[in-house]
Design a protein around this motif. Structure first.
Motif, PDB file in Angstrom:
ATOM      1  N   SER A  73       0.830  -1.206   0.000  1.00 47.55           N
ATOM      2  CA  SER A  73       0.000   0.000   0.000  1.00 47.55           C
ATOM      3  C   SER A  73       0.863   1.254   0.000  1.00 47.55           C
ATOM      4  N   SER A  74       2.179   1.059   0.092  1.00 47.48           N
ATOM      5  CA  SER A  74       3.107   2.190   0.116  1.00 47.48           C
ATOM      6  C   SER A  74       3.231   2.804  -1.274  1.00 47.48           C
ATOM      7  N   GLU A  75       4.030   3.853  -1.362  1.00 49.42           N
ATOM      8  CA  GLU A  75       4.153   4.631  -2.586  1.00 49.42           C
ATOM      9  C   GLU A  75       4.616   3.818  -3.792  1.00 49.42           C
ATOM     10  N   GLY A  76       5.523   2.874  -3.587  1.00 50.51           N
ATOM     11  CA  GLY A  76       6.027   2.084  -4.720  1.00 50.51           C
ATOM     12  C   GLY A  76       6.892   2.925  -5.627  1.00 50.51           C
ATOM     13  N   PRO A  77       6.819   2.773  -6.924  1.00 46.96           N
ATOM     14  CA  PRO A  77       5.848   1.925  -7.618  1.00 46.96           C
ATOM     15  C   PRO A  77       6.301   0.467  -7.683  1.00 46.96           C
ATOM     16  N   PHE A  78       5.297  -0.408  -7.810  1.00 50.26           N
ATOM     17  CA  PHE A  78       5.511  -1.832  -7.949  1.00 50.26           C
ATOM     18  C   PHE A  78       4.760  -2.330  -9.177  1.00 50.26           C
ATOM     19  N   THR A  79       5.240  -3.416  -9.732  1.00 49.63           N
ATOM     20  CA  THR A  79       4.492  -4.179 -10.725  1.00 49.63           C
ATOM     21  C   THR A  79       4.176  -5.501 -10.054  1.00 49.63           C
ATOM     22  N   ILE A  80       2.898  -5.843 -10.015  1.00 50.33           N
ATOM     23  CA  ILE A  80       2.461  -7.065  -9.356  1.00 50.33           C
ATOM     24  C   ILE A  80       1.819  -7.990 -10.379  1.00 50.33           C
ATOM     25  N   PHE A  81       2.271  -9.229 -10.394  1.00 51.57           N
ATOM     26  CA  PHE A  81       1.618 -10.276 -11.169  1.00 51.57           C
ATOM     27  C   PHE A  81       0.671 -10.950 -10.175  1.00 51.57           C
ATOM     28  N   ALA A  82      -0.637 -10.742 -10.355  1.00 51.00           N
ATOM     29  CA  ALA A  82      -1.630 -11.120  -9.358  1.00 51.00           C
ATOM     30  C   ALA A  82      -2.420 -12.361  -9.768  1.00 51.00           C
ATOM     31  N   PRO A  83      -2.104 -13.508  -9.151  1.00 52.97           N
ATOM     32  CA  PRO A  83      -2.863 -14.720  -9.461  1.00 52.97           C
ATOM     33  C   PRO A  83      -4.310 -14.606  -8.959  1.00 52.97           C
ATOM     34  N   THR A  84      -5.212 -15.133  -9.731  1.00 56.30           N
ATOM     35  CA  THR A  84      -6.624 -15.148  -9.340  1.00 56.30           C
ATOM     36  C   THR A  84      -6.873 -16.274  -8.334  1.00 56.30           C
ATOM     37  N   ASP A  85      -8.072 -16.279  -7.764  1.00 54.51           N
ATOM     38  CA  ASP A  85      -8.459 -17.370  -6.874  1.00 54.51           C
ATOM     39  C   ASP A  85      -8.396 -18.705  -7.617  1.00 54.51           C
ATOM     40  N   ALA A  86      -8.815 -18.710  -8.877  1.00 54.18           N
ATOM     41  CA  ALA A  86      -8.758 -19.936  -9.688  1.00 54.18           C
ATOM     42  C   ALA A  86      -7.317 -20.409  -9.870  1.00 54.18           C
ATOM     43  N   ALA A  87      -6.382 -19.475  -9.972  1.00 52.11           N
ATOM     44  CA  ALA A  87      -4.968 -19.845 -10.094  1.00 52.11           C
ATOM     45  C   ALA A  87      -4.486 -20.526  -8.818  1.00 52.11           C
ATOM     46  N   PHE A  88      -4.839 -19.969  -7.664  1.00 55.55           N
ATOM     47  CA  PHE A  88      -4.453 -20.591  -6.392  1.00 55.55           C
ATOM     48  C   PHE A  88      -5.107 -21.961  -6.237  1.00 55.55           C
ATOM     49  N   ALA A  89      -6.322 -22.116  -6.753  1.00 55.20           N
ATOM     50  CA  ALA A  89      -7.038 -23.391  -6.655  1.00 55.20           C
ATOM     51  C   ALA A  89      -6.340 -24.503  -7.435  1.00 55.20           C
ATOM     52  N   LYS A  90      -5.487 -24.148  -8.401  1.00 59.59           N
ATOM     53  CA  LYS A  90      -4.741 -25.152  -9.180  1.00 59.59           C
ATOM     54  C   LYS A  90      -3.594 -25.774  -8.385  1.00 59.59           C
ATOM     55  N   LEU A  91      -3.197 -25.131  -7.282  1.00 56.67           N
ATOM     56  CA  LEU A  91      -2.120 -25.678  -6.456  1.00 56.67           C
ATOM     57  C   LEU A  91      -2.617 -26.960  -5.769  1.00 56.67           C
ATOM     58  N   PRO A  92      -1.708 -27.845  -5.385  1.00 56.78           N
ATOM     59  CA  PRO A  92      -2.125 -29.074  -4.694  1.00 56.78           C
ATOM     60  C   PRO A  92      -2.974 -28.754  -3.462  1.00 56.78           C
ATOM     61  N   ASP A  93      -3.946 -29.614  -3.174  1.00 55.81           N
ATOM     62  CA  ASP A  93      -4.825 -29.435  -2.015  1.00 55.81           C
ATOM     63  C   ASP A  93      -4.022 -29.170  -0.747  1.00 55.81           C
ATOM     64  N   GLY A  94      -4.453 -28.189   0.007  1.00 56.96           N
ATOM     65  CA  GLY A  94      -3.834 -27.867   1.284  1.00 56.96           C
ATOM     66  C   GLY A  94      -2.649 -26.915   1.203  1.00 56.96           C
ATOM     67  N   THR A  95      -2.194 -26.587   0.002  1.00 54.38           N
ATOM     68  CA  THR A  95      -1.011 -25.726  -0.135  1.00 54.38           C
ATOM     69  C   THR A  95      -1.258 -24.344   0.458  1.00 54.38           C
ATOM     70  N   VAL A  96      -2.355 -23.711   0.065  1.00 55.65           N
ATOM     71  CA  VAL A  96      -2.630 -22.356   0.554  1.00 55.65           C
ATOM     72  C   VAL A  96      -2.858 -22.367   2.060  1.00 55.65           C
ATOM     73  N   ALA A  97      -3.631 -23.324   2.553  1.00 56.13           N
ATOM     74  CA  ALA A  97      -3.904 -23.411   3.993  1.00 56.13           C
ATOM     75  C   ALA A  97      -2.610 -23.576   4.780  1.00 56.13           C
ATOM     76  N   THR A  98      -1.669 -24.332   4.245  1.00 58.63           N
ATOM     77  CA  THR A  98      -0.377 -24.523   4.911  1.00 58.63           C
ATOM     78  C   THR A  98       0.452 -23.236   4.864  1.00 58.63           C
ATOM     79  N   LEU A  99       0.461 -22.573   3.718  1.00 57.92           N
ATOM     80  CA  LEU A  99       1.285 -21.366   3.556  1.00 57.92           C
ATOM     81  C   LEU A  99       0.851 -20.214   4.457  1.00 57.92           C
TER      82      LEU A  99
END
Length: 190
Positions: A73-99
């Motif tokens: 949220s700071s001034e940056g600037p940044f370039t962000i490659f933003a995965p969608t929820d569907a992209a995260f859903a492609k990861l193996p089951d439990g990956t996001v919950a563990t991370l």
């Protein structure tokens, strides 16, 4: 977050020095534009924009768990490659919950900052860089890793260190502190 700021500065210098891409805010003596500043102030930050899409809830939860809300949220600037929820859903089951568990904060931070580049790099910048470098371009991330960008027809494809390729499904979402490129995959540093 001094360490992240140091990485940001090193990454910005590395991109500018190795690629020749002119990044917004990186050129000394650039004329000050009050109109651009006013327009930027009325735009959301990276985090606010991601919160408002309805398709980046996992990314926002991960950014919060990693403690990166203030940084992104700071001034940056940044370039962000933003995965969608569907992209995260492609990861193996439990990956996001563990991370997102507190004990995995360092790993999560490393993955998220692997999706971030110091400076504002538009899709036109990426295409020019790809063309200038014979069909592929290496991008230094804030995490210190590298991404490889190529063109797949008229789409920008990004390959991570693990050899996984994702595409930019929506480019150049302009925000007050940089630019967002929406991706259909999650980048893994290795």
């Amino acid at each position: 977050m001094p360490k992240l700021n140091k990485l940001k500065a090193v990454s910005l210098c590395a991109i500018a020095a190795t690629t020749g891409v002119a990044l917004a805010g990186a050129t000394p003596g650039m004329a000050y534009d009050h109109h651009k500043e006013a327009a930027a102030a009325s735009q959301p930050t990276i985090v606010e924009a991601a919160m408002g899409t309805g398709m980046h809830e996992t990314l926002v939860a991960a950014v919060k768990a990693a403690g990166l809300v203030e940084t992104l949220s700071s001034e940056g600037p940044f370039t962000i490659f933003a995965p969608t929820d569907a992209a995260f859903a492609k990861l193996p089951d439990g990956t996001v919950a563990t991370l997102v568990k507190p004990e995995n904060k360092a790993t999560l931070t490393s993955i998220l900052t692997y999706h971030a580049v110091a400076g504002e790099v538009t899709s036109a910048d990426l295409v020019a860089l790809i063309e200038r470098n014979g069909g592929s371009a290496t991008i230094d991330t804030i995490a210190g890793g590298k991404l490889t960008a190529r063109l797949a027809g008229d789409t920008i494809a990004i390959t991570d260190a693990a050899g996984r390729t994702s595409t930019v499904t929506k480019a150049d979402v302009d925000v007050s502190n940089g630019v967002i490129h929406v991706t259909d995959g999650v980048f893994l540093p290795g």
